[in-house]
Enzyme design. Structure first.
Site, PDB file in Angstrom:
ATOM      1  N   GLU A  94     -33.704 -45.920  12.367  1.00 30.42           N
ATOM      2  CA  GLU A  94     -32.502 -45.740  11.534  1.00 30.42           C
ATOM      3  C   GLU A  94     -31.689 -47.006  11.249  1.00 30.42           C
ATOM      4  O   GLU A  94     -30.465 -46.919  11.081  1.00 30.42           O
ATOM      5  CB  GLU A  94     -31.569 -44.662  12.160  1.00 30.42           C
ATOM      6  CG  GLU A  94     -32.254 -43.341  12.440  1.00 30.42           C
ATOM      7  CD  GLU A  94     -31.324 -42.300  13.095  1.00 30.42           C
ATOM      8  OE1 GLU A  94     -30.100 -42.371  12.891  1.00 30.42           O
ATOM      9  OE2 GLU A  94     -31.847 -41.408  13.782  1.00 30.42           O
TER      10      GLU A  94
ATOM     11  N   CYS B  77     -29.257 -38.968  23.720  1.00 28.97           N
ATOM     12  CA  CYS B  77     -28.684 -39.123  22.371  1.00 28.97           C
ATOM     13  C   CYS B  77     -29.275 -40.390  21.757  1.00 28.97           C
ATOM     14  O   CYS B  77     -30.112 -41.050  22.377  1.00 28.97           O
ATOM     15  CB  CYS B  77     -27.155 -39.191  22.436  1.00 28.97           C
ATOM     16  SG  CYS B  77     -26.356 -38.879  20.833  1.00 28.97           S
TER      17      CYS B  77
ATOM     18  N   LYS C 180      -4.417 -48.931  14.712  1.00 30.75           N
ATOM     19  CA  LYS C 180      -5.708 -49.217  15.342  1.00 30.75           C
ATOM     20  C   LYS C 180      -5.813 -50.714  15.638  1.00 30.75           C
ATOM     21  O   LYS C 180      -6.118 -51.123  16.757  1.00 30.75           O
ATOM     22  CB  LYS C 180      -6.829 -48.792  14.397  1.00 30.75           C
ATOM     23  CG  LYS C 180      -8.217 -49.201  14.846  1.00 30.75           C
ATOM     24  CD  LYS C 180      -9.210 -49.076  13.698  1.00 30.75           C
ATOM     25  CE  LYS C 180     -10.584 -49.570  14.099  1.00 30.75           C
ATOM     26  NZ  LYS C 180     -11.247 -48.705  15.080  1.00 30.75           N
TER      27      LYS C 180
ATOM     28  N   CYS D 286     -25.898 -32.983  20.767  1.00 31.91           N
ATOM     29  CA  CYS D 286     -25.373 -33.938  21.743  1.00 31.91           C
ATOM     30  C   CYS D 286     -24.544 -33.285  22.824  1.00 31.91           C
ATOM     31  O   CYS D 286     -23.544 -33.850  23.248  1.00 31.91           O
ATOM     32  CB  CYS D 286     -24.447 -34.930  21.085  1.00 31.91           C
ATOM     33  SG  CYS D 286     -25.074 -35.662  19.641  1.00 31.91           S
TER      34      CYS D 286
ATOM     35  N   SER E  21     -31.991 -43.230  16.632  1.00 35.38           N
ATOM     36  CA  SER E  21     -31.503 -44.570  16.317  1.00 35.38           C
ATOM     37  C   SER E  21     -31.833 -45.539  17.442  1.00 35.38           C
ATOM     38  O   SER E  21     -31.885 -45.169  18.613  1.00 35.38           O
ATOM     39  CB  SER E  21     -29.997 -44.547  16.075  1.00 35.38           C
ATOM     40  OG  SER E  21     -29.322 -44.049  17.197  1.00 35.38           O
TER      41      SER E  21
ATOM     42  N   ASP F  47     -31.129 -33.169  12.905  1.00 37.15           N
ATOM     43  CA  ASP F  47     -30.036 -33.219  13.885  1.00 37.15           C
ATOM     44  C   ASP F  47     -28.938 -32.222  13.546  1.00 37.15           C
ATOM     45  O   ASP F  47     -28.480 -32.177  12.401  1.00 37.15           O
ATOM     46  CB  ASP F  47     -29.407 -34.619  13.894  1.00 37.15           C
ATOM     47  CG  ASP F  47     -30.343 -35.672  14.478  1.00 37.15           C
ATOM     48  OD1 ASP F  47     -31.072 -35.340  15.433  1.00 37.15           O
ATOM     49  OD2 ASP F  47     -30.346 -36.813  13.979  1.00 37.15           O
TER      50      ASP F  47
ATOM     51  N   LYS G 265     -12.351 -31.873  21.804  1.00 34.29           N
ATOM     52  CA  LYS G 265     -11.835 -31.573  20.466  1.00 34.29           C
ATOM     53  C   LYS G 265     -10.618 -30.676  20.491  1.00 34.29           C
ATOM     54  O   LYS G 265     -10.548 -29.741  21.279  1.00 34.29           O
ATOM     55  CB  LYS G 265     -12.934 -30.902  19.645  1.00 34.29           C
ATOM     56  CG  LYS G 265     -13.832 -31.923  19.068  1.00 34.29           C
ATOM     57  CD  LYS G 265     -14.960 -31.302  18.297  1.00 34.29           C
ATOM     58  CE  LYS G 265     -15.851 -32.403  17.826  1.00 34.29           C
ATOM     59  NZ  LYS G 265     -15.453 -32.932  16.525  1.00 34.29           N
TER      60      LYS G 265
ATOM     61  N   HIS H 291     -24.710 -43.145  27.109  1.00 30.58           N
ATOM     62  CA  HIS H 291     -23.322 -43.601  27.049  1.00 30.58           C
ATOM     63  C   HIS H 291     -23.016 -44.624  28.133  1.00 30.58           C
ATOM     64  O   HIS H 291     -21.975 -45.260  28.115  1.00 30.58           O
ATOM     65  CB  HIS H 291     -22.377 -42.402  27.162  1.00 30.58           C
ATOM     66  CG  HIS H 291     -22.692 -41.344  26.140  1.00 30.58           C
ATOM     67  ND1 HIS H 291     -23.509 -40.272  26.430  1.00 30.58           N
ATOM     68  CD2 HIS H 291     -22.358 -41.223  24.849  1.00 30.58           C
ATOM     69  CE1 HIS H 291     -23.642 -39.538  25.334  1.00 30.58           C
ATOM     70  NE2 HIS H 291     -22.949 -40.086  24.368  1.00 30.58           N
TER      71      HIS H 291
HETATM   72  N1  GLN Z   1     -30.602 -39.229  15.119  1.00 29.01           N
HETATM   73  C1  GLN Z   1     -29.252 -39.620  15.442  1.00 29.01           C
HETATM   74  C2  GLN Z   1     -29.274 -40.880  16.290  1.00 29.01           C
HETATM   75  O1  GLN Z   1     -30.198 -41.059  17.028  1.00 29.01           O
HETATM   76  C3  GLN Z   1     -28.555 -38.545  16.209  1.00 29.01           C
HETATM   77  C4  GLN Z   1     -27.125 -38.887  16.441  1.00 29.01           C
HETATM   78  C5  GLN Z   1     -26.346 -37.796  17.125  1.00 29.01           C
HETATM   79  O2  GLN Z   1     -26.878 -37.038  17.874  1.00 29.01           O
HETATM   80  N2  GLN Z   1     -25.074 -37.714  16.883  1.00 29.01           N
HETATM   81  O3  GLN Z   1     -28.348 -41.672  16.234  1.00 29.01           O
HETATM   82 ZN    ZN Z   2     -26.773 -36.898  20.094  1.00 32.75          ZN
END
Ligand code: GLN
Ligand code: ZN
Length: 768
Positions: A497, A739, A19, A656, A446, A612, A120, A707
């Protein structure tokens, strides 16, 4: 002599050397030569470890700078034209930077281009790059890397077995893209592909390679008839190659492909003895007298120490019947487990004695092979003894089996997993309680994990920052996030978060039954590694986990603060889970711990709680016949966690992804009041599943792709929601990103959310 081998070994290095080197190369602080040197050192170290452990063959072909499936794509010249590598393919040597551009869209050299899709690998948490295929595609041998590595291993004096993704599984994993339909007739490409595989095998034979393992995990899935027939065609064709083929089918049982598989004209089979121990006998009965059978007895997917004495017994008959045609191996590549348990200095000795990582599993494979031959030495006998004692201790350990946990599980009733009233009635109660406008706005949980937040956490962990100081800083972060949301006008704010490192680790660290390694890294994709917790014992919540943070956040605003939890299936799915009880039992234990947290949040005045479950879909078994069984308990666990609340408390969930067609019934059965999903990239067509199913509860189809660093335009989000409104009644629509925002910066997030708020205002006018 029983041959011992592994089907693959982790390449990241015990200290994630690969890495570091690869990322340094991308950033320009390491040159190509140095990167290649690191790769070579890691390969040599891995082969040396295999030989030192006493394996009879070392595996070549499991190394890749990014992904082993990508390397096969490169090897057969399946490089999409946008990477402008026609010359390289014609020359027979695709550049490493080209492979990096396929993987991530850019590399130190060459023009950026859209990366290949990543997804995946079977039911693992490893992600591979999807081979991009199109009708009429030509293949040609376009890399000599594999052959170079064979030379390297031979020069180091090793007996070599080569491992490669098999031709049908490579095609099976491939897809059309853009104008090419995803599922066009890929089998039409088989003959051309086999030409290249035949050439590869020929060259390997020329290098003196005797055995080539072809990984054909497609065989543990449901295969259409044409694909089953293609297996016969392909392996009859490859039969002519001057090497011995070991056809490997990791990750599950062969099921209805068992007869097909045992009849293929190959020199040997490798089966997953951990996932499908009951198929051993059937395979033995049908195996032709000249074929080798490699039994994957050592679990390549989990971290538990093997019961060597039990396996010796289990395989005694196979050894008798097959003699030296029995081989011993890991069930699948050790890519999926951490590298070396020895590095773990902080785990309790007791827990450590129950575990085996990749390096330790090499010893297990070798010892088991020698045991079966009756040539075990003193070290082997000691190893068996130690393993048996450790496993006995594990069976009896008190922190694994807590009577109170079992009693509580036994007392769970159907009512515990059911909200008191149906959604329609709850929705009325919730509207009274929450007083939300049409098209309410919220986020997924988050907010940006800034450099300061990460620095504070590092300092706290290192002991340089007191708990009080750390928590005070986190409260400040929360206050800041709440203030920003107030200014923006977000209808249902979140605390953001900041206090969470990772959505599973954060909860695992506060629950009994979980342990954390220091170096237990596993490659997730490319240079990204994850360090899954080890879920070893009964799950108990000694104290509330999130309540004081949510309570504090709620105290700063009149608006309903959304509580934020990670769901039971996701905690399970992203951990190494104990193998001494069914996964569903472990999942129920997590669900009950979360249920207590949910009720504590409610009692503390939190009116909406999000649970989640981004990993719900990836838990689906590889065989469709097993889906319903899994979905039943997965849904029940979510409901156990969530259903204890009053009608007026609103339960949210988040996933997600946007592929819901085949699991929409289960999604509806979760009975979450609101589900937020990823739809921003798909033009809302993915809501069709919800519309067709007449999904009854509320939905927040993500309108903003987190993203991407781009700020979404108001009109664009309005247009998306208009499309959503054609499919879902407006009273049941929410407006939110797709997300969590932790990977973004505030400079992007604030204007994006301001636009999102503006979009909601437009929508309210238009549809109100
Ligand atoms: N509650 C988480 C965040 O907002 C959800 C993360 C996710 O969906 N993987 O980061
Ligand atoms: Zn998500």
């Amino acid at each position: 002599m029983t041959m011992a081998h592994v089907t693959g070994y982790p390449r990241i290095g015990a200290d994630r050397e690969l890495k570091r080197a690869t990322e340094a190369y991308w950033q320009g602080s390491l040159d190509r030569q140095a990167l290649e040197a690191t790769g070579r050192e890691l390969r040599l170290a891995n082969w040396a470890a295999q030989r030192e452990a006493g394996l009879d063959l070392v595996t070549v072909g499991d190394f890749a700078f990014y992904d082993q499936v990508l390397d096969v794509s490169v090897m057969v010249g399946a490089v999409p034209p946008r990477f402008a590598a026609e010359d390289e393919v014609a020359r027979g040597e695709v550049d490493l930077d080209t492979a990096f551009r396929m993987a991530r869209g850019r590399a130190p050299s060459g023009a950026p281009a859209a990366a290949c899709e990543m997804t995946k690998y079977f039911d693992t948490n490893y992600h591979y790059l999807v081979p991009e295929l199109h009708p009429g595609q030509r293949f040609r041998l376009s890399s000599t890397r594999l052959f170079d590595q064979v030379e390297e291993a031979k020069a180091a004096g090793h007996a070599v077995k080569v491992a490669l993704t098999g031709p049908l599984t490579w095609l099976w994993l491939g897809k059309g893209r853009g104008d090419v339909p995803e599922d066009f007739d890929r089998l039409a490409l088989l003959d051309g592909l086999l030409d290249v595989y035949a050439e590869v095998l020929q060259r390997l034979a020329g290098q003196g390679v005797e055995w080539v393992q072809l990984d054909e995990s497609a065989l543990v899935q449901d295969l259409p008839l044409a694909w089953r027939q293609a297996y016969e065609r392909a392996y009859h064709r490859l039969q002519a190659a001057p090497v011995k083929l070991l056809l490997a089918s990791p990750f599950g049982g062969l099921g209805d492909n068992l007869s097909l598989t045992v009849s293929l004209p190959v020199a040997g089979l490798h089966i997953d003895g951990v996932r499908a121990p009951d198929e051993l006998e059937a395979v033995l009965d049908r195996l032709l007298p000249h074929k080798v059978l490699s039994v994957g007895a050592i679990d390549g997917r989990n971290v538990w120490r093997a019961d060597l004495a039990l396996w010796r017994e289990r395989l005694a008959v196979a050894r008798m019947r097959l003699g030296e045609r029995l081989w011993i191996a890991t069930s699948c590549s050790l890519l999926h487990v951490p590298v070396d348990l020895e590095a773990e200095t902080d785990l309790s000795l007791e827990l450590k004695s129950w575990l085996a990582f990749a390096r330790q599993k090499l010893d297990e494979v070798a010892t088991l092979a020698r045991l079966l031959d009756g040539r075990a030495d003193a070290i082997d006998r000691e190893r068996v003894e130690v393993a048996s004692r450790a496993l006995q201790a594990r069976r009896e350990a008190e922190r694994l089996h807590r009577p109170a946990v079992a009693a509580r599980l036994a007392g769970v009733s159907d009512d515990d997993a059911r909200r008191r009233r149906p959604y329609a009635e709850r929705a009325v109660a919730q509207q009274r309680h929450l007083a939300l406008p049409l098209f309410p706005t919220t986020t997924i949980g988050s907010f940006p994990q800034t450099g300061e937040i990460r620095a504070a956490r590092r300092a706290f962990r290192a002991g340089d920052l007191s708990r009080e100081a750390y928590e005070a800083q986190m409260r400040e972060e929360i206050a800041g996030a709440v203030a920003r949301q107030e200014t923006l006008g977000i209808d249902m704010p979140v605390h953001g978060e900041p206090e969470r490192n990772d959505m599973v680790e954060y909860f695992g660290e506060q629950l009994d039954g979980f342990a954390f390694t220091r170096f237990g890294w596993v490659q997730s994709y490319g240079t990204r590694c994850v360090k899954p917790p080890i879920l070893y014992g009964d799950v108990v919540r000694p104290a509330a986990m999130t309540v004081r943070w949510s309570e504090y956040a709620q105290s700063l605003t009149e608006r309903p603060m959304k509580g934020m939890l990670t769901g039971p299936v996701t905690v399970l799915q992203w951990s190494f889970v104990r193998d001494d009880q069914p996964r569903e039992t472990t999942c129920r234990q997590i669900a009950l711990a979360l249920r207590d947290e949910v009720l504590d949040l409610e009692a503390a005045g939190i009116r909406a709680i999000q649970i989640d479950e981004p990993a719900l879909r990836e838990g689906l078994p590889l065989r469709c016949a097993e889906w319903q069984g899994y979905l039943d308990w997965a849904v029940e666990c979510f409901r156990l966690a969530s259903a204890g609340v009053r009608d007026e408390t609103q339960i949210h969930t988040h996933m997600c992804y946007a592929e819901f067609n085949d699991i929409i019934a289960a999604i509806a059965a979760l009975d979450a009041d609101v589900i937020t999903i990823e739809t921003s990239c798909s033009d809302m067509e993915l809501l069709d599943a919800f519309q067709d199913f007449a999904y009854p509860n509320a939905i927040g189809p993500g309108v903003y792709d987190i993203h991407s660093p781009n700020i979404p335009e108001v009109d664009w989000m309005v247009a998306l929601m208009d499309k959503a409104a054609e499919r879902i009644p407006v009273e049941r629509l929410w407006v939110n990103p797709d997300c969590g925002l932790k990977t973004r910066g505030w400079a992007e997030v604030e204007p994006a959310l301001a636009n999102m708020e503006e979009a909601a205002r437009v929508l309210r006018q238009r549809h109100g």
